[in-house]
Design a protein around this motif. Structure first.
Motif, short mmCIF file in Angstrom:
data_model
loop_
_atom_site.label_atom_id
_atom_site.label_comp_id
_atom_site.label_asym_id
_atom_site.label_seq_id
_atom_site.Cartn_x
_atom_site.Cartn_y
_atom_site.Cartn_z
N GLU A 200 -53.31 -25.74 30.90
CA GLU A 200 -52.85 -24.90 29.80
C GLU A 200 -51.35 -24.64 29.93
N LYS B 235 -48.41 -26.56 27.27
CA LYS B 235 -48.14 -25.60 26.20
C LYS B 235 -46.92 -25.98 25.35
N THR C 124 -55.36 -26.03 20.89
CA THR C 124 -55.70 -25.29 22.10
C THR C 124 -55.56 -26.25 23.28
N ALA C 125 -55.54 -25.70 24.48
CA ALA C 125 -55.47 -26.54 25.68
C ALA C 125 -56.66 -27.49 25.74
#
Length: 237
Positions: free
Chosen positions: A36, A40, A48-49
């Protein structure tokens, strides 16, 4: 300068990589958190991750090698052949087999490794994954302390840039511009993950990888203004 290099001293190669696990959920909690944080800036707020994890194969910390394909020229009098082979299976075995090839056949000072965007991707990815598995780096990948002119690597992308650091040209585009048959006639890099994990068809990936190796060799021939390879000259071993 390329004409001064014996083409038989070059090992052409390409790698295909995939995320280290099939799904984001299969990662350990700490690895999920690290992914994550790592992703980012690339995914921003669009994904989303977990959604972005399908692209994790381009990072050596979160990906693994599905196969390494290599090719080299052999000449006899008025004929030549281009021999291809692919290392596949468990990643550690792939890396050991590739390292053994370098140690037994491409270890001399005049031997070179050649890939497209290899200096940015293939060569460091292989080296990093070797260290992850606790394997010793072969001299051709151990660049610590080497001066730029001592690095035994050729990169067709770098050669095409002619010093223009802002310019990126894909292998597919470069082969098209140079009149070389495209290697991208089945799958492309974005589909390798699905073919590996969903189709479980490593042989399809290996064929795709070998086509890239042939294309890289053809580009070097084109740069040297030599006759391109014909299908009859290519041998898979």
């Amino acid at each position: 300068m390329l004409h001064k290099i014996s083409i038989e001293h070059i090992l052409f190669l390409d790698i295909e990589t995939v995320p280290e696990t099939r799904t984001f959920q299969e990662l350990s909690p700490i690895k999920q958190q690290l992914w994550e944080e790592k992703s980012k800036y690339q995914r921003k707020e669009e994904f989303t991750a977990e959604e972005y994890y399908v692209r994790a194969g381009i990072w050596a910390e979160f990906g693994k090698i599905a196969c390494i394909s290599v090719g080299f020229f052999k000449s006899r009098e008025d004929s030549r052949t281009f021999r291809l082979t692919t290392f596949k299976g468990e990643e550690e075995k792939i890396l050991k087999d590739f390292s053994n090839l370098l140690s037994t056949h491409f270890y001399k000072d005049h031997h070179l490794l050649c890939a497209h965007n290899g200096k940015e991707f293939d060569f460091p990815f292989i080296a990093r994954r070797m260290l992850v598995h606790g394997l010793s780096l072969p001299p051709k990948l151990n660049l610590f302390g080497k001066k730029p002119w001592e690095v035994p690597h050729l990169d067709t992308l770098e050669l095409w840039k002619f010093g223009d650091y802002k310019h990126y040209t894909s292998l597919k585009l470069l082969t098209n511009v140079l009149g070389i048959p495209s290697p991208k006639d089945d799958i492309d890099g974005s589909e390798v993950r699905d073919v590996f994990y969903e189709e479980r068809n490593i042989n399809r990936i290996a064929v795709y990888c070998e086509k890239d190796v042939i294309a890289i060799a053809q580009i070097i021939l084109k740069f040297r203004q030599e006759k391109l390879l014909e299908e009859s000259e290519i041998i898979s071993v």
